[in-house]
Design an enzyme around this catalytic site. Structure first.
Site, PDB file in Angstrom:
ATOM      1  N   ARG A 293       0.878  -1.181   0.000  1.00  0.00           N
ATOM      2  CA  ARG A 293       0.000   0.000   0.000  1.00  0.00           C
ATOM      3  C   ARG A 293       0.906   1.218   0.000  1.00  0.00           C
ATOM      4  O   ARG A 293       1.642   1.436   0.954  1.00  0.00           O
ATOM      5  CB  ARG A 293      -0.955  -0.083   1.184  1.00  0.00           C
TER       6      ARG A 293
ATOM      7  N   HIS B 190      -2.674   3.942   5.727  1.00  0.00           N
ATOM      8  CA  HIS B 190      -3.687   2.912   5.991  1.00  0.00           C
ATOM      9  C   HIS B 190      -5.072   3.482   5.686  1.00  0.00           C
ATOM     10  O   HIS B 190      -5.864   2.900   4.965  1.00  0.00           O
ATOM     11  CB  HIS B 190      -3.586   2.448   7.439  1.00  0.00           C
TER      12      HIS B 190
ATOM     13  N   TYR C 270       6.198   5.045  10.862  1.00  0.00           N
ATOM     14  CA  TYR C 270       6.594   3.652  11.066  1.00  0.00           C
ATOM     15  C   TYR C 270       7.297   2.995   9.875  1.00  0.00           C
ATOM     16  O   TYR C 270       7.724   1.868   9.989  1.00  0.00           O
ATOM     17  CB  TYR C 270       5.400   2.800  11.518  1.00  0.00           C
TER      18      TYR C 270
HETATM   19  C1  LIG Z   1     -11.847  -7.103  14.660  1.00  0.00           C
HETATM   20  C2  LIG Z   1     -11.075  -5.836  14.430  1.00  0.00           C
HETATM   21  N1  LIG Z   1      -9.969  -5.582  15.153  1.00  0.00           N
HETATM   22  C3  LIG Z   1      -9.261  -4.442  14.948  1.00  0.00           C
HETATM   23  C4  LIG Z   1      -9.670  -3.538  14.008  1.00  0.00           C
HETATM   24  C5  LIG Z   1      -8.884  -2.261  13.785  1.00  0.00           C
HETATM   25  N2  LIG Z   1      -8.183  -2.346  12.489  1.00  0.00           N
HETATM   26  C6  LIG Z   1      -8.661  -1.701  11.410  1.00  0.00           C
HETATM   27  S1  LIG Z   1      -7.724  -1.973  10.058  1.00  0.00           S
HETATM   28  C7  LIG Z   1      -6.630  -2.922  10.916  1.00  0.00           C
HETATM   29  C8  LIG Z   1      -5.431  -3.526  10.233  1.00  0.00           C
HETATM   30  C9  LIG Z   1      -5.806  -4.444   9.113  1.00  0.00           C
HETATM   31  O1  LIG Z   1      -4.689  -4.790   8.366  1.00  0.00           O
HETATM   32  P1  LIG Z   1      -4.777  -5.772   7.158  1.00  0.00           P
HETATM   33  O2  LIG Z   1      -5.682  -6.922   7.463  1.00  0.00           O
HETATM   34  O3  LIG Z   1      -3.377  -6.104   6.766  1.00  0.00           O
HETATM   35  O4  LIG Z   1      -5.502  -4.965   5.996  1.00  0.00           O
HETATM   36  P2  LIG Z   1      -5.074  -3.623   5.271  1.00  0.00           P
HETATM   37  O5  LIG Z   1      -5.745  -2.513   6.020  1.00  0.00           O
HETATM   38  O6  LIG Z   1      -3.587  -3.541   5.316  1.00  0.00           O
HETATM   39  O7  LIG Z   1      -5.611  -3.711   3.878  1.00  0.00           O
HETATM   40  C10 LIG Z   1      -7.022  -3.020  12.244  1.00  0.00           C
HETATM   41  C11 LIG Z   1      -6.269  -3.778  13.270  1.00  0.00           C
HETATM   42  C12 LIG Z   1     -10.854  -3.832  13.276  1.00  0.00           C
HETATM   43  N3  LIG Z   1     -11.313  -3.006  12.334  1.00  0.00           N
HETATM   44  N4  LIG Z   1     -11.520  -4.991  13.498  1.00  0.00           N
END
Ligand SMILES: Cc1ncc(C[n+]2csc(CCOP(=O)(O)OP(=O)(O)O)c2C)c(N)n1
Length: 371
Positions: A267, A271, A280
């Site tokens: 990406r 985020h 980071y």
């Molecule tokens: C169950 C849950 N825990 C925590 C979060 C907070 N959260 C939002 S995005 C994220 C990281 C997700 O990373 P990834 O799965 O690698 O997807 P990306 O955003 O990089 O596409 C987190 C921990 C959430 N939305 N849902």
């Protein structure tokens, strides 16, 4: 940062056809493609990048509460999306604007969600089976597996009619692999032999947590423990994404069960617009991936095939017009009636929701009296 060597890839960062060993089982599928398909893929990647930049601008100008950027992940999304068929069902996470575009979703519906003028935004059945976004990490993998179990129970799998057999594809990120939901989804998928492709976009970061903290082994190997075949692909290679997804979706429709793709990508943006990646990650890392830009590499390929300047400049103009149109229609979105949010909570009348609706109505009315 480690980038695995053994991934399935065919289009090199220089835009040359250089299949890796891991791509060999999928190489034959490329014969079903032609430069018209890659031209379509290029156009869609450019459109969604223009959308992405407009979405970011709109958020910065206070027109959206939040925007979720996909820049860098266009090849994984457009390539895999183009490998689906209309009868398939797609379960996205929240960054799959490119897949939505391929499936024919009007992307203003995504911005309506992020502008806060709708709770959900679209009826999947009217949007070529592109399901609603899911913000709760990995929960969509369970929804997808349940849905795919249903496709089998309804007799829509393995009938031998390629135009009607169905499959499901579910998208999630590297962070999702650390969630229980995904692991439960994989168990049920294998147990019920679901017609399903698990499509992991490993963009290397779960917000600020690097993938190396989450897993000491490449994530595609997790599927082994569930007995699910898996392949790691170069997620910035639209041809690899198309060919591998196409093979696995065919297998799923034919009744051969679930499979797992890990697309290694990056990406390029934050985020979400609430995040600051400079806190980071390093500029060197970003530069490394900038040099592997999925759109640039397809452009190099198409130019080497003799694609004209006019093709590229027409798409440039179309993408700019598309972004302006998205902006204009987003700004014109009407504010919803406040009571509307209660309408779609349940399919049937529900006394508790009706009670809440009345209470909210009274609350709103009391504000008007005070004014
Ligand atoms: C169950 C849950 N825990 C925590 C979060 C907070 N959260 C939002 S995005 C994220 C990281 C997700 O990373 P990834 O799965 O690698 O997807 P990306 O955003 O990089 O596409 C987190 C921990 C959430 N939305 N849902």
């Amino acid at each position: 940062m480690t980038v695995a060597r053994e991934f399935a890839s065919v289009l090199s960062p220089e835009g040359k056809l250089e299949p890796t060993e891991a791509f060999e089982p999928f190489a034959d599928r490329l014969k079903q493609a032609n430069d018209e398909l890659w031209g379509t893929a290029f156009r869609q990647m450019k459109l969604v990048r223009a959308f992405d930049r407009e979405g970011t601008n709109l958020q910065r100008q206070g027109q959206l509460a939040l925007y979720v950027q996909l820049e860098g992940q266009e090849a994984a999304q457009i390539g895999s999306g183009l490998a689906t068929r209309p009868q398939d069902t797609v379960f996205p996470s929240y960054r799959e604007h490119g897949v939505g575009l391929v499936r024919g979703l009007d992307l203003v519906k995504i911005l309506a969600l992020l502008r806060g003028v709708t709770n959900s935004g679209w009826n999947p059945e009217e949007e070529n089976n592109f399901r609603n976004y899911t913000l709760v990490i990995a929960s969509q993998t369970l929804h997808a597996t349940g849905y795919a179990m249903g496709q089998t129970l309804d007799g829509k799998v393995g009938t031998g009619n390629a135009d009607e057999d169905e499959a499901t594809i579910v998208y999630f990120g590297d962070g999702s692999t650390s969630q229980g939901d995904l692991n439960e989804a994989l168990v049920f998928a294998k147990s019920y032999n679901t017609p399903e492709v698990f499509f992991l976009q490993n963009n290397h970061w779960a917000i600020s947590v690097p993938v190396s903290v989450q897993s000491p082994v490449p994530l595609y190997r997790r599927a082994d423990g569930f007995g699910i075949p898996s392949v790691q692909i170069d997620g910035n290679d639209v041809m690899a994404a198309w060919a591998v997804t196409g093979q696995f979706m065919d297998d799923a429709r034919a009744g051969k069960g679930p499979s797992f793709i890990e697309a290694l990508t990056y990406r390029m943006g934050a985020h979400t617009t609430s995040d600051d990646p400079t806190k980071y990650r390093t500029r060197d890392e970003e530069q490394h991936w900038r040099e592997r830009d999925p759109i640039d590499r397809l452009e190099k390929y198409l130019r080497a095939q003799g694609t004209t300047d006019a093709f590229f400049s027409d798409i440039e103009t179309e993408a700019a017009d598309y972004a302006s149109d998205i902006r204009r229609r987003t700004l014109a979105l009407p504010n919803p009636e406040p009571l509307q949010m209660f309408n779609h909570a349940y399919a049937e009348p529900n006394q508790e929701i009706e009670r809440q609706q009345m209470a909210f109505f009274d609350f709103e009315a009391s504000l008007e009296e005070d004014a």
